[in-house]
Write a protein that holds these residues in place. Structure first.
Motif, PDB file in Angstrom:
ATOM      1  N   GLU A 112       2.415  -8.653  12.725  1.00 25.25           N
ATOM      2  CA  GLU A 112       1.183  -8.979  12.014  1.00 25.25           C
ATOM      3  C   GLU A 112       1.270  -8.615  10.531  1.00 25.25           C
ATOM      4  O   GLU A 112       0.725  -9.317   9.679  1.00 25.25           O
ATOM      5  CB  GLU A 112       0.012  -8.247  12.661  1.00 25.25           C
ATOM      6  N   GLN A 113       1.957  -7.527  10.203  1.00 31.57           N
ATOM      7  CA  GLN A 113       2.045  -7.071   8.821  1.00 31.57           C
ATOM      8  C   GLN A 113       3.264  -7.610   8.093  1.00 31.57           C
ATOM      9  O   GLN A 113       3.488  -7.260   6.936  1.00 31.57           O
ATOM     10  CB  GLN A 113       2.081  -5.540   8.789  1.00 31.57           C
ATOM     11  N   SER A 114       4.051  -8.449   8.760  1.00 33.97           N
ATOM     12  CA  SER A 114       5.296  -8.933   8.136  1.00 33.97           C
ATOM     13  C   SER A 114       5.032  -9.829   6.931  1.00 33.97           C
ATOM     14  O   SER A 114       5.791  -9.819   5.965  1.00 33.97           O
ATOM     15  CB  SER A 114       6.143  -9.678   9.172  1.00 33.97           C
ATOM     16  N   ASP A 115       3.955 -10.626   6.965  1.00 34.47           N
ATOM     17  CA  ASP A 115       3.655 -11.535   5.875  1.00 34.47           C
ATOM     18  C   ASP A 115       2.576 -10.991   4.946  1.00 34.47           C
ATOM     19  O   ASP A 115       1.963 -11.738   4.192  1.00 34.47           O
ATOM     20  CB  ASP A 115       3.217 -12.898   6.426  1.00 34.47           C
ATOM     21  N   LYS A 116       2.330  -9.684   4.996  1.00 31.13           N
ATOM     22  CA  LYS A 116       1.328  -9.056   4.147  1.00 31.13           C
ATOM     23  C   LYS A 116       1.963  -7.887   3.406  1.00 31.13           C
ATOM     24  O   LYS A 116       3.069  -7.443   3.722  1.00 31.13           O
ATOM     25  CB  LYS A 116       0.133  -8.561   4.975  1.00 31.13           C
ATOM     26  N   THR A 121       2.940  -1.097   1.677  1.00 34.48           N
ATOM     27  CA  THR A 121       2.022  -0.200   0.967  1.00 34.48           C
ATOM     28  C   THR A 121       1.734   1.050   1.784  1.00 34.48           C
ATOM     29  O   THR A 121       1.770   2.178   1.272  1.00 34.48           O
ATOM     30  CB  THR A 121       0.712  -0.932   0.650  1.00 34.48           C
ATOM     31  N   TYR A 122       1.436   0.871   3.076  1.00 35.86           N
ATOM     32  CA  TYR A 122       1.181   2.018   3.942  1.00 35.86           C
ATOM     33  C   TYR A 122       2.422   2.902   4.050  1.00 35.86           C
ATOM     34  O   TYR A 122       2.323   4.142   4.045  1.00 35.86           O
ATOM     35  CB  TYR A 122       0.747   1.556   5.321  1.00 35.86           C
ATOM     36  N   THR A 176       2.200  -5.098  15.864  1.00 32.96           N
ATOM     37  CA  THR A 176       1.703  -4.625  14.572  1.00 32.96           C
ATOM     38  C   THR A 176       2.672  -4.979  13.456  1.00 32.96           C
ATOM     39  O   THR A 176       2.269  -5.426  12.365  1.00 32.96           O
ATOM     40  CB  THR A 176       1.482  -3.114  14.617  1.00 32.96           C
ATOM     41  N   THR A 224       0.497  -5.007   3.435  1.00 29.29           N
ATOM     42  CA  THR A 224      -0.062  -3.801   4.043  1.00 29.29           C
ATOM     43  C   THR A 224       1.025  -2.868   4.549  1.00 29.29           C
ATOM     44  O   THR A 224       0.975  -1.653   4.324  1.00 29.29           O
ATOM     45  CB  THR A 224      -0.988  -4.187   5.201  1.00 29.29           C
ATOM     46  N   GLY A 225       2.015  -3.431   5.223  1.00 29.23           N
ATOM     47  CA  GLY A 225       3.075  -2.601   5.782  1.00 29.23           C
ATOM     48  C   GLY A 225       3.821  -1.797   4.732  1.00 29.23           C
ATOM     49  O   GLY A 225       3.917  -0.566   4.821  1.00 29.23           O
ATOM     50  N   GLN A 235      -7.228   3.882   0.138  1.00 24.30           N
ATOM     51  CA  GLN A 235      -5.992   3.295   0.651  1.00 24.30           C
ATOM     52  C   GLN A 235      -5.082   4.361   1.247  1.00 24.30           C
ATOM     53  O   GLN A 235      -4.439   4.136   2.282  1.00 24.30           O
ATOM     54  CB  GLN A 235      -5.271   2.549  -0.462  1.00 24.30           C
ATOM     55  N   ASN A 276      -3.630   5.089   9.842  1.00 25.69           N
ATOM     56  CA  ASN A 276      -2.835   4.128  10.607  1.00 25.69           C
ATOM     57  C   ASN A 276      -1.613   4.806  11.229  1.00 25.69           C
ATOM     58  O   ASN A 276      -1.265   4.553  12.388  1.00 25.69           O
ATOM     59  CB  ASN A 276      -2.399   2.985   9.696  1.00 25.69           C
TER      60      ASN A 276
END
Length: 310
Positions: free
Chosen positions: A120-124, A129-130, A117, A126-127, A201, A208
């Motif tokens: 997967e979120q390293s280049d977004k 922000t969450y 996980t 999302t991590g 969000q 999550n």
């Protein structure tokens, strides 16, 4: 052929009587022989069941006294190996050993899932922000619980984790009513509230986190229920969508007021409009001035009406 008389064959239960025996004794011998022949084999004796323990007994003086139960024979005790702190460690049986292996397997699988996980979120975005929403939730919850305990000393502080629908409902009520920005550029308090996208969000971020940590709270049934399945969360999300048009209208109104106050006044708009008609390159390029003037007035009008340039 021999002329000697043949000796008669004796019967199986032949009884030899003595000459001096009486008729009564001879009859008794015959009866005993018949009973012995017809008697079946003696079965093996069964051990008698143990007698129940009596709570009373007679002593030597024929008096009734208590009869204590005999103590069970003591078995040799097995000393378990001691741990580093001196406490004995219980012997590991097959059942406890299997449970420990299954717990280690479960923890290893969740560690693998968390690693994938994070990758997967390293280049977004999302991590981060969450993580920001979860941090805001934890900070607000701990502060709110501290205020409640100050107001009511009998109140027991409820920890922020595990995340449940009841806790998220209370936090969303704060998020939907707080100002969108803490302060404006001029230092005054903002009155605009967050929109439905922000609420969704926040729900996604907390859900999550709940999914990522629910295996640590298997004894808490509320931590195993998804936030989207709870009617309270659904109702708040629907209310945020219902208020979205009013929030957009208020945001555009505040943006227009801020543009009028921070950028230029109505007199400045008139001067800029005149400048577009007087300061352009060459008399044949008046269409450039008209285009600039149209763009300026359209943008200002759109900002004041809360619309877009398109």
């Amino acid at each position: 052929m021999s002329n000697s008389p043949s000796t008669p064959t004796r019967p199986t239960r032949f009884i030899s009587y003595s000459p001096s025996s009486s008729p009564l004794s001879r009859k008794k011998q015959r009866l005993n022989a018949a009973n012995t022949a017809s008697m079946p084999a003696t079965p093996a004796r069964l051990s008698a069941p143990p007698l129940p323990h009596s709570p009373y007994r007679f002593n030597a003086n024929n008096e009734v006294v208590d009869n204590p139960a005999p103590s069970a024979p003591s078995l040799p005790s097995v000393v378990a190996p001691a741990t580093s702190d001196g406490a004995p460690t219980p012997p590991i049986t097959h059942a406890t050993g299997l449970e420990r292996s299954l717990a280690e397997l479960e923890a290893e699988s969740h560690a693998i899932r968390e690693a994938f996980t994070a990758e997967e979120q390293s280049d977004k975005a999302t991590g981060p922000t969450y993580a920001r929403h979860v941090k805001n939730y934890e900070h607000w919850w701990n502060t709110s619980q501290g205020h409640r305990q100050n107001d009511d000393p009998s109140h027991t502080i409820v920890p922020a984790f595990p995340i449940t629908a009841a806790k998220v409902t209370v936090f969303l009520e704060y998020e939907m009513t707080r100002p969108q920005k803490r302060k404006r550029e001029d230092g005054t308090d903002s009155t605009a509230t967050v929109g439905s996208s922000h609420v969704k969000q926040v729900i996604s971020a907390l859900e999550n986190r709940r999914l990522s940590t629910q295996h640590n709270y298997l004894d808490n049934p509320a931590a195993q229920i998804g936030l989207g399945q709870d009617y309270r969360i659904q109702k708040l999300e629907s209310a945020a969508e219902h208020k979205e048009p009013a929030c957009v209208k208020m945001a555009h109104t505040l943006k227009a007021k801020g543009t009028n106050a921070d950028t230029f006044t109505s007199a400045d708009v008139i001067k800029c409009s005149d400048w577009c008609l007087t300061d352009f390159k060459g008399p044949t390029n008046i269409w450039i001035g008209l285009r600039d003037r149209g763009m300026l007035l359209t943008s200002c009008s759109v900002a004041f009406r809360g619309d877009r340039t398109w």
